[in-house]
Design an enzyme around this catalytic site. Sequence first.
Site, PDB file in Angstrom:
ATOM      1  N   SER A 100       4.433  -0.895  -1.661  1.00  0.00           N
ATOM      2  CA  SER A 100       5.024  -0.944  -0.327  1.00  0.00           C
ATOM      3  C   SER A 100       5.670  -2.294  -0.009  1.00  0.00           C
ATOM      4  CB  SER A 100       3.975  -0.612   0.731  1.00  0.00           C
ATOM      5  OG  SER A 100       2.866  -1.482   0.636  1.00  0.00           O
ATOM      6  N   HIS A 153       2.082  -7.166   4.682  1.00  0.00           N
ATOM      7  CA  HIS A 153       3.503  -6.857   4.796  1.00  0.00           C
ATOM      8  C   HIS A 153       4.155  -7.836   5.772  1.00  0.00           C
ATOM      9  CE1 HIS A 153       1.559  -3.083   3.462  1.00  0.00           C
ATOM     10  NE2 HIS A 153       2.631  -2.990   2.692  1.00  0.00           N
ATOM     11  N   ASP A 170      -2.318  -6.029   9.969  1.00  0.00           N
ATOM     12  CA  ASP A 170      -1.557  -6.029   8.719  1.00  0.00           C
ATOM     13  C   ASP A 170      -1.128  -7.467   8.450  1.00  0.00           C
ATOM     14  OD1 ASP A 170       0.140  -5.803   6.585  1.00  0.00           O
ATOM     15  OD2 ASP A 170       1.398  -4.225   7.438  1.00  0.00           O
TER      16      ASP A 170
END
Length: 446
Positions: free
Chosen positions: A174, A425, A422
Site C-alpha cells: 500500500s 502511510h 496511521d
Amino acid sequence: MRFDFKNKNSFSFSVSSSAYKRNHVFVKFVVCFLLLGLAFRLFSSSSFQISSESSDPPLVVDKALPPPLDNSPVSGDFPVVEDFTVDETQIPQNVTTECDLFTGQWIRDPSGPFYTNESCRFIESHQNCMKNGRPDSEYFYWRWKPRDCELPKFDPHKFLDSMRDKSWAFVGDSISRNHVQSLLCTLSQVDQAIEVYHDKEYRSKSWHFPAHNFTLSVIWTPFLIKADIFEDMNGVSSSDIQLHLDKLDTLWTKQYKNFDYVIIAGGKWFLKTAIYYENDTIKGCHYCPGKNLTELGFDHAYRKALQLIFNFIASSNHKAYVLFRTTTPDHFENGEWFSGGYCNRTTPFQEGEVDLSAVDTTMRNVELEEFEKAAEKGSGKGISLKLLDTTHLSLLRPDGHPGVYRQFQPYAKGKNGKLQNDCLHWCLPGPIDSWNEVIMNMVMGG
C-alpha cells in the site's frame, strides 16, 4: 525602502541668509525629494515585473490551501530549519552522479505542493488529511534538500514529455499505492489521467495519460513472492499467512515485460505472522508461538524474497529500468498501530534527533546487502538497477502521516473514543511528493 533623517544639522541654514537663498534651497530640497520618490517607484515597479516574468507557469492550485505560518510550529520540541527560498534559476539542470541524493535535510519551502486535496481526485479517503479535518498545515511547506547539491523541483511537463509512449509500474504494497497516487496528483495538473483498469478490490490499477500516451500502473503484491493471505480489507486475519519463499508472485512477473520503468518495494508485510514454505513443504515460521515450528525470522524470509526478485530481474530478457525502494519507517510512539500508538508531531526531525528502529535497521541491512550483490552481478549484463534509498529522508518526517485523520472528522463525537492511528502511510499532499523529485533526477538528470 526606509529613509532615516536623524542628522538634522546637515539641513540647517543660517538665520542671516536672505529670503532668496532660503527659497532657493527649499526648492532644491523639494526637487530632490520628488526625484527620490520617483526613483523608488520606478525601482519597485521594475522589480515586480522581473519577478513575475521569471517565475514558472502556474499549475492548477486550489485556493483552499492555507498559507505557511509565519510563527513557530505548533510543536516546539524541535528547532525549525532556517527558511529557504528556492531560486530555480540557480539550480543546475543535472545533478552530478557524485552527489548523494539521500543525505540532507528538510528545508522550509513556502511555495507549497503542486496540488491540493481538492485539485486531485486520486487521493484515497484515508490519505486525505485536509478533508478529514487535520487542523495544521505546516507539513505542506517542506522539501528535501540533499547536503551537497541542489535537487530541482519536480517538473510534470518535462517528466511527461520525456515519458511519451512509455509505461511505468509501481510494484509492492500500500505504500507503493500511496506513492503512485502522489505522482498521479502531480502529473494530472498537466495531463488528466484516465483510469483504464482496476482489480476486484481496487488495489491494482492502471491509468493512461492520453496527451502523452503514457501509462502508469500500480500492482499490489505486498510480499512480491507467492503468498496466501487471509485478511479482509480492514486488515482482520482469519488465518496465518502462507508464504512460499521459493516462488515469485506471478501477478507482477507476467506483466514485467510490459513496463519500461519499474519501482519495486516491500518489507513491512514480512513483519506479520507467517508460515514459511519451500518446495511446498513447511520450513518454519515467523512469530508463530504454540505451533511447534522453527522460528526463522522475518529477515530470513525477506532475504530469500529479495534474492528471488533480483535474480528474476537479472535473468529477464526484458531490460527495464528498475528502481528498488528501501523500507519506509513508521513513526508510532508509545505503542504500535494495534496498541494505542500515535503520531502527533507537526515538524520534521533534524539530523541526530531520531534513530532507525532495530527492526527497520535489520530490514534495511538485508536490503543493502542483497542489492549490492545484485547490482554487482548485473553491472556486466546491461541491467539498469538503481537504489531508491528513501529510508532516511522519510525517517525525518514524523509530521507527514494521517494519524487519527485517516478517517473523516475523528473527534466529531468527542475525544474520549478509541481511535486508530496511521503512522506509516503519508498524507497527500505530503512528504511522499519529494520522492518523485529524487526519482526524476535519478531517471532523467543523474
